[in-house]
Design a protein around this motif. Structure first.
Motif, short mmCIF file in Angstrom:
data_model
loop_
_atom_site.label_atom_id
_atom_site.label_comp_id
_atom_site.label_asym_id
_atom_site.label_seq_id
_atom_site.Cartn_x
_atom_site.Cartn_y
_atom_site.Cartn_z
N VAL A 18 33.50 31.83 30.67
CA VAL A 18 34.57 32.71 31.15
C VAL A 18 34.25 33.08 32.59
O VAL A 18 33.18 33.62 32.87
CB VAL A 18 34.68 33.99 30.29
CG1 VAL A 18 35.73 34.94 30.86
CG2 VAL A 18 35.01 33.64 28.85
N PRO A 99 45.47 38.13 28.99
CA PRO A 99 44.15 37.50 28.98
C PRO A 99 44.14 36.31 28.03
O PRO A 99 44.89 36.28 27.05
CB PRO A 99 43.22 38.61 28.48
CG PRO A 99 44.10 39.49 27.65
CD PRO A 99 45.45 39.45 28.33
N GLU A 103 38.65 35.30 27.32
CA GLU A 103 38.51 36.44 28.22
C GLU A 103 38.54 37.74 27.43
O GLU A 103 37.74 38.66 27.69
CB GLU A 103 39.64 36.44 29.25
CG GLU A 103 39.51 35.38 30.32
CD GLU A 103 40.72 35.33 31.23
OE1 GLU A 103 40.56 34.84 32.36
OE2 GLU A 103 41.83 35.76 30.82
N SER A 209 43.78 37.21 37.65
CA SER A 209 42.70 36.35 38.14
C SER A 209 42.18 36.87 39.47
O SER A 209 42.86 37.63 40.17
CB SER A 209 43.20 34.91 38.30
OG SER A 209 43.65 34.40 37.07
#
Length: 214
Positions: A18, A99, A103, A209
């Motif tokens: 991740v 997400p 994540e 992000s």
């Protein structure tokens, strides 16, 4: 938004990497949903509780509306299919998004390896202490990274398909809710449903992000 560090976890039997990203400290509340969308689904008439009765498609639309409101390029390109099979995502756009499942679990665990990140009664609203209702967001103890309600209160939609070969368009949700027993309120607990599914203990939180895309 909380800055989540990069890391690894085992998800569905596979070690998954991740990358670092941003995640909201709280699930989206009814007040927030109303301010962005101009309307709010049926539910408890309390502005501070997590919004529920929202489908996966509703959550995607909220993310894009919030992106536009804050000057970011929307992450999603909605399609026309009720199964959301033609909804596309650009995680580098800089906009708000759901997400991924990896994540979500990485953020929920916050560096821990147990079934949950603390004592259940202290960190979560669940069947044993909720009185059968969803409570204001952020009223239980956060995890080590400052995230509240990752376990309990409301389940949270993720971006991912659950298992498309078996369940087709069904999407993942995580975390357990106010009506669930303890075994459903774990960092690894997974459920699924159609992207149009709505229920009174299912909401979402937003991610972004690491990008300056506008």
């Amino acid at each position: 938004m909380i800055d989540i560090p990069a890391g690894e976890l085992v998800l569905d039997g596979r070690r998954t990497r991740v990358e670092g990203f941003l995640l909201a400290a709280f699930p989206v509340t009814r007040e927030q949903y109303l301010s962005v969308c101009g309307e709010v689904p049926a539910g408890p008439q309390k502005p501070g509780v997590p919004v529920t009765e929202v489908s996966w498609l509703d959550a995607v639309r909220f993310c894009d509306e919030l992106s536009r409101a804050e000057g970011f390029t929307p992450c999603y390109t909605p399609g026309t299919s009720p199964d959301a099979e033609d909804t596309a995502a650009d995680g580098t756009s800089g906009g708000y998004r759901l997400p991924t499942e990896a994540e979500w679990e990485h953020a929920c665990r916050a560096g821990t390896s147990g079934v949950r990140y603390g004592d259940l009664d202290a960190i979560a609203w669940y069947r044993g202490n909720s009185g059968g209702e969803v409570h204001d967001a952020g009223t239980r103890e956060p995890n080590a990274w400052g995230l509240h309600d990752m376990i309990g209160n409301v389940w949270e939609w993720c971006w991912d398909l659950y298992d498309p070969k078996v369940y087709g368009p069904y999407r993942v949700f995580r975390g357990g809710g106010a009506h669930d027993r303890s075994w459903s309120c774990q960092a690894s607990a997974r459920r699924k449903s159609h992207p149009t599914f709505r229920i009174d203990d299912l909401g979402f939180r937003v991610a972004r992000s690491h990008t300056l895309g506008r």
